[in-house]
Design an enzyme around this catalytic site. Structure first.
Site, PDB file in Angstrom:
ATOM      1  N   SER A 107      42.007  33.086  33.304  1.00  0.00           N
ATOM      2  CA  SER A 107      42.134  33.395  34.891  1.00  0.00           C
ATOM      3  C   SER A 107      41.480  32.629  35.789  1.00  0.00           C
ATOM      4  O   SER A 107      39.973  32.076  35.453  1.00  0.00           O
ATOM      5  CB  SER A 107      41.677  34.976  35.209  1.00  0.00           C
ATOM      6  OG  SER A 107      41.645  35.366  36.323  1.00  0.00           O
ATOM      7  N   TYR A 123      34.972  41.593  33.244  1.00  0.00           N
ATOM      8  CA  TYR A 123      36.341  40.971  33.159  1.00  0.00           C
ATOM      9  C   TYR A 123      36.428  39.522  33.086  1.00  0.00           C
ATOM     10  O   TYR A 123      36.786  38.691  32.063  1.00  0.00           O
ATOM     11  CB  TYR A 123      37.567  41.321  34.003  1.00  0.00           C
ATOM     12  CG  TYR A 123      38.621  40.776  34.011  1.00  0.00           C
ATOM     13  CD1 TYR A 123      39.528  40.988  32.928  1.00  0.00           C
ATOM     14  CD2 TYR A 123      39.040  39.918  34.946  1.00  0.00           C
ATOM     15  CE1 TYR A 123      40.613  40.142  32.833  1.00  0.00           C
ATOM     16  CE2 TYR A 123      40.114  39.329  35.025  1.00  0.00           C
ATOM     17  CZ  TYR A 123      41.016  39.330  33.762  1.00  0.00           C
ATOM     18  OH  TYR A 123      42.106  38.516  33.965  1.00  0.00           O
ATOM     19  N   LYS A 160      36.650  36.341  30.082  1.00  0.00           N
ATOM     20  CA  LYS A 160      37.902  35.401  30.035  1.00  0.00           C
ATOM     21  C   LYS A 160      36.889  34.047  29.797  1.00  0.00           C
ATOM     22  O   LYS A 160      37.201  33.283  28.842  1.00  0.00           O
ATOM     23  CB  LYS A 160      38.516  35.181  31.468  1.00  0.00           C
ATOM     24  CG  LYS A 160      39.554  36.490  31.525  1.00  0.00           C
ATOM     25  CD  LYS A 160      40.438  36.202  30.490  1.00  0.00           C
ATOM     26  CE  LYS A 160      41.390  37.491  30.295  1.00  0.00           C
ATOM     27  NZ  LYS A 160      42.424  37.417  29.462  1.00  0.00           N
TER      28      LYS A 160
HETATM   29  P1  NAD Z   1      49.334  43.776  31.247  1.00  0.00           P
HETATM   30  O1  NAD Z   1      48.275  44.843  31.161  1.00  0.00           O
HETATM   31  O2  NAD Z   1      50.755  44.005  32.052  1.00  0.00           O
HETATM   32  O3  NAD Z   1      49.597  43.197  29.718  1.00  0.00           O
HETATM   33  C1  NAD Z   1      48.630  43.099  28.866  1.00  0.00           C
HETATM   34  C2  NAD Z   1      49.342  43.799  27.398  1.00  0.00           C
HETATM   35  O4  NAD Z   1      48.334  43.732  26.638  1.00  0.00           O
HETATM   36  C3  NAD Z   1      49.775  45.066  27.973  1.00  0.00           C
HETATM   37  O5  NAD Z   1      51.175  45.449  27.345  1.00  0.00           O
HETATM   38  C4  NAD Z   1      48.737  45.944  26.950  1.00  0.00           C
HETATM   39  O6  NAD Z   1      49.469  47.096  26.391  1.00  0.00           O
HETATM   40  C5  NAD Z   1      48.468  44.978  25.652  1.00  0.00           C
HETATM   41  N1  NAD Z   1      47.182  45.121  25.221  1.00  0.00           N
HETATM   42  C6  NAD Z   1      45.892  45.194  25.627  1.00  0.00           C
HETATM   43  N2  NAD Z   1      44.805  45.095  24.862  1.00  0.00           N
HETATM   44  C7  NAD Z   1      45.537  45.288  23.576  1.00  0.00           C
HETATM   45  C8  NAD Z   1      45.077  45.171  22.298  1.00  0.00           C
HETATM   46  N3  NAD Z   1      43.864  45.193  22.087  1.00  0.00           N
HETATM   47  N4  NAD Z   1      45.943  45.222  21.315  1.00  0.00           N
HETATM   48  C9  NAD Z   1      47.266  45.233  21.525  1.00  0.00           C
HETATM   49  N5  NAD Z   1      47.861  45.058  22.721  1.00  0.00           N
HETATM   50  C10 NAD Z   1      46.937  44.964  23.955  1.00  0.00           C
HETATM   51  O7  NAD Z   1      48.510  42.336  31.826  1.00  0.00           O
HETATM   52  P2  NAD Z   1      49.141  40.990  32.387  1.00  0.00           P
HETATM   53  O8  NAD Z   1      49.130  41.075  34.021  1.00  0.00           O
HETATM   54  O9  NAD Z   1      50.678  40.749  31.832  1.00  0.00           O
HETATM   55  O10 NAD Z   1      48.058  40.019  31.948  1.00  0.00           O
HETATM   56  C11 NAD Z   1      48.196  39.425  30.782  1.00  0.00           C
HETATM   57  C12 NAD Z   1      47.027  38.563  30.456  1.00  0.00           C
HETATM   58  O11 NAD Z   1      46.816  37.716  31.433  1.00  0.00           O
HETATM   59  C13 NAD Z   1      45.894  39.228  30.375  1.00  0.00           C
HETATM   60  O12 NAD Z   1      44.881  38.648  29.257  1.00  0.00           O
HETATM   61  C14 NAD Z   1      45.165  39.244  31.776  1.00  0.00           C
HETATM   62  O13 NAD Z   1      43.613  39.176  31.555  1.00  0.00           O
HETATM   63  C15 NAD Z   1      45.626  37.947  32.140  1.00  0.00           C
HETATM   64  N6  NAD Z   1      45.608  37.358  33.268  1.00  0.00           N
HETATM   65  C16 NAD Z   1      46.341  38.184  34.293  1.00  0.00           C
HETATM   66  C17 NAD Z   1      46.318  38.003  35.583  1.00  0.00           C
HETATM   67  C18 NAD Z   1      47.363  38.817  36.667  1.00  0.00           C
HETATM   68  O14 NAD Z   1      47.000  38.891  37.883  1.00  0.00           O
HETATM   69  N7  NAD Z   1      48.264  39.687  36.153  1.00  0.00           N
HETATM   70  C19 NAD Z   1      45.766  36.776  36.108  1.00  0.00           C
HETATM   71  C20 NAD Z   1      45.108  36.105  35.268  1.00  0.00           C
HETATM   72  C21 NAD Z   1      45.047  36.288  33.928  1.00  0.00           C
HETATM   73  C1  WQD Z   2      44.841  39.657  46.703  1.00  0.00           C
HETATM   74  C2  WQD Z   2      44.388  39.503  48.532  1.00  0.00           C
HETATM   75  C3  WQD Z   2      42.748  41.233  48.716  1.00  0.00           C
HETATM   76  C4  WQD Z   2      45.096  44.663  47.778  1.00  0.00           C
HETATM   77  C5  WQD Z   2      42.730  39.992  41.287  1.00  0.00           C
HETATM   78  C6  WQD Z   2      41.641  39.658  40.150  1.00  0.00           C
HETATM   79  C7  WQD Z   2      41.884  38.314  39.264  1.00  0.00           C
HETATM   80  C8  WQD Z   2      43.094  38.253  38.576  1.00  0.00           C
HETATM   81  C9  WQD Z   2      44.033  38.498  39.897  1.00  0.00           C
HETATM   82  C10 WQD Z   2      43.232  38.629  36.649  1.00  0.00           C
HETATM   83  C11 WQD Z   2      42.924  39.756  48.483  1.00  0.00           C
HETATM   84  C12 WQD Z   2      43.907  41.855  49.387  1.00  0.00           C
HETATM   85  C13 WQD Z   2      44.526  43.214  47.943  1.00  0.00           C
HETATM   86  C14 WQD Z   2      45.207  45.529  48.924  1.00  0.00           C
HETATM   87  C15 WQD Z   2      44.667  43.810  50.207  1.00  0.00           C
HETATM   88  N1  WQD Z   2      43.683  38.893  37.611  1.00  0.00           N
HETATM   89  N2  WQD Z   2      44.457  43.011  49.389  1.00  0.00           N
HETATM   90  N3  WQD Z   2      44.590  45.151  50.137  1.00  0.00           N
HETATM   91  O1  WQD Z   2      41.661  39.979  44.059  1.00  0.00           O
HETATM   92  O2  WQD Z   2      42.841  37.723  44.275  1.00  0.00           O
HETATM   93  O3  WQD Z   2      42.698  38.780  42.008  1.00  0.00           O
HETATM   94  O4  WQD Z   2      43.970  39.737  40.625  1.00  0.00           O
HETATM   95  O5  WQD Z   2      42.772  37.777  36.019  1.00  0.00           O
HETATM   96  O6  WQD Z   2      40.870  38.257  38.332  1.00  0.00           O
HETATM   97  O7  WQD Z   2      40.440  39.722  40.624  1.00  0.00           O
HETATM   98  O8  WQD Z   2      44.033  39.832  43.716  1.00  0.00           O
HETATM   99  O9  WQD Z   2      46.106  41.112  44.743  1.00  0.00           O
HETATM  100  O10 WQD Z   2      44.073  42.165  44.184  1.00  0.00           O
HETATM  101  O11 WQD Z   2      44.290  40.571  46.029  1.00  0.00           O
HETATM  102  O12 WQD Z   2      44.252  43.412  51.376  1.00  0.00           O
HETATM  103  O13 WQD Z   2      45.693  46.583  48.655  1.00  0.00           O
HETATM  104  O14 WQD Z   2      44.992  40.957  48.843  1.00  0.00           O
HETATM  105  O15 WQD Z   2      41.467  41.410  49.442  1.00  0.00           O
HETATM  106  O16 WQD Z   2      42.630  38.944  49.743  1.00  0.00           O
HETATM  107  P1  WQD Z   2      42.778  39.102  43.626  1.00  0.00           P
HETATM  108  P2  WQD Z   2      44.583  40.917  44.590  1.00  0.00           P
END
Ligand code: NAD
Ligand code: WQD
Length: 346
Positions: A124, A148, A152
């Protein structure tokens, strides 16, 4: 290639399964459904026309994971399974460290044991912390002070050390920026449980009348209009980035930003959503959210140069596809709180 996709029923994992199948690969999904629904597997089949072997397992369970490796020959693993709610990670650090670190180690152990040499990891942009923009892969990391983000950064370190000690084991660490949007079919997308933490799902729920108005967290940041700036990337672009990373994986450890390289403010996103979909998003400005930083976006040039991958979908497509998923009748079956699911084990 035949790829094990952990967390493949989740938001990014499900779209990546579709992109992998579109590119001619086959997938096996392992997911414990702690944050997803089994119906997503049916939707993926509807989109791709392919049956996807599914293991309803926890990937922190080595015995369960080993069964998948014994039953399928695989060329690689994409490890999405993880917990991702920043606020919850502060309240439940052990839960987050255990799930996110142990799953990574268990999968790496199984890969080494069964000779599966390609490993792609969901990292991330959060690992950059409050750095100068644009974020570039060579920067010294400053994970934000939450479990979190730390999980990562630690997973990246663990996988890097394992790859250095095992030269045939290749690792790609993908640092995602802000994934939004949905598959253009409207059949799969982001369906968070409860009140959404992230901006785009909150906006779509306001548009759908499920929430009264958006709360914008601060308009006094040193940005173009005072609201937070992020690098939003269409989830299908992100999914295709995984295909490129897998197909171009060389020996060693490789880190790539997956973003567009463009920053968009909260107000710009709201306006784009309204224009793309012809709906109104009422909002109020409230206090800044604790832990937020003013702006971040990617330097996305390394992925383009080395993987030949570049995000191609614009903000209009992100807003249109997010809304199509939210507003389609099919979404209703996926939203709401998770109940007990009946899953037939593969
Ligand atoms: P999500 O929660 O939709 O998907 C994660 C999936 O993993 C879910 O289906 C959950 O049921 C499964 N899971 C969690 N722990 C598990 C375990 N121990 N065993 C088996 N299954 C398990 O999340 P996402 O948004 O699709 O994110 C996927 C990956 O990408 C995550 O590792 C997350 O940290 C990373 N990531 C997400 C974002 C984002 O903004 N969505 C940003 C950066 C990184
Ligand atoms: C985006 C912008 C908020 C909600 C998070 C995690 C990051 C990554 C992605 C996994 C910001 C603003 C948001 C709301 C708002 N996940 N906002 N009202 O914070 O950039 O990242 O998700 O790795 O680790 O921290 O994403 O979508 O929450 O926010 O004004 O109800 O929207 O302040 O500027 P963020 P976000």
């Amino acid at each position: 290639m035949r790829i094990l996709v952990t967390g493949g029923a989740g938001y990014i994992g499900s779209h990546t399964c579709v992109a992998l199948i579109d590119a001619g690969h086959s997938v096996i999904v392992a997911d414990n459904l702690c944050n997803s629904r089994v119906e997503v597997l049916d939707r993926m089949k509807e989109i791709t026309g392919k049956d996807i072997p599914f293991y309803h397992i926890d990937v922190t369970d080595y015995v369960a994971v080993e069964r998948v490796f014994v039953e399928h020959e695989m060329d690689g693993v994409i490890h999405f399974a993880g917990l991702k709610a920043v606020g919850e990670s502060v309240e439940k650090p052990l839960f987050y460290y255990y799930n996110n670190l142990v799953s990574t180690m268990i999968l790496a152990k199984a890969c080494l044991h069964y000779g599966v040499n390609r490993f792609v990891f969901s990292s991330s942009a959060t690992v950059y912390g409050d750095n100068e923009v644009p974020f570039v892969e060579t920067m010294k990391l400053k994970p934000r002070m939450n479990p979190y983000g730390e999980s990562k950064a630690m997973s990246e370190q663990i996988l890097s050390d394992i790859a250095r000690a095992n030269p045939s084991f290749s690792v790609s660490l993908l640092r995602y920026f802000n994934p939004v949007g949905a598959h253009e079919s409207g059949l799969i997308g982001e369906a968070p449980n409860g009140i959404p933490n992230n901006l785009m799902p909150y906006v779509t729920q306001v548009a759908a009348g499920k929430r009264e108005k958006l709360r914008i967290f601060g308009d006094d940041y040193p940005t173009i209009d005072g609201t937070g700036v992020r690098d939003y990337i269409h989830v299908m672009d992100l999914a295709e980035g995984h295909v490129a990373a897998l197909e171009n994986l060389l020996e060693g450890v490789h880190i790539y930003n997956l973003g567009t390289g463009r920053g968009t403010s909260v107000l710009e996103l709201v306006k784009a959503f309204e224009e793309a979909n012809g709906v109104e998003i009422p909002f109020e400005v409230v206090e800044r959210r604790a832990g937020d930083i003013a702006e971040f976006y990617a330097d996305a040039s390394k992925a383009e140069q080395e993987l030949g991958w570049k995000a191609k979908r614009d903000l209009v497509a992100m807003c249109r596809d997010a809304w199509r998923f939210e507003s389609s009748a099919g979404t209703l079956a996926l939203s709401g709180t998770l109940g007990t699911v009946n899953v037939s084990h593969s």
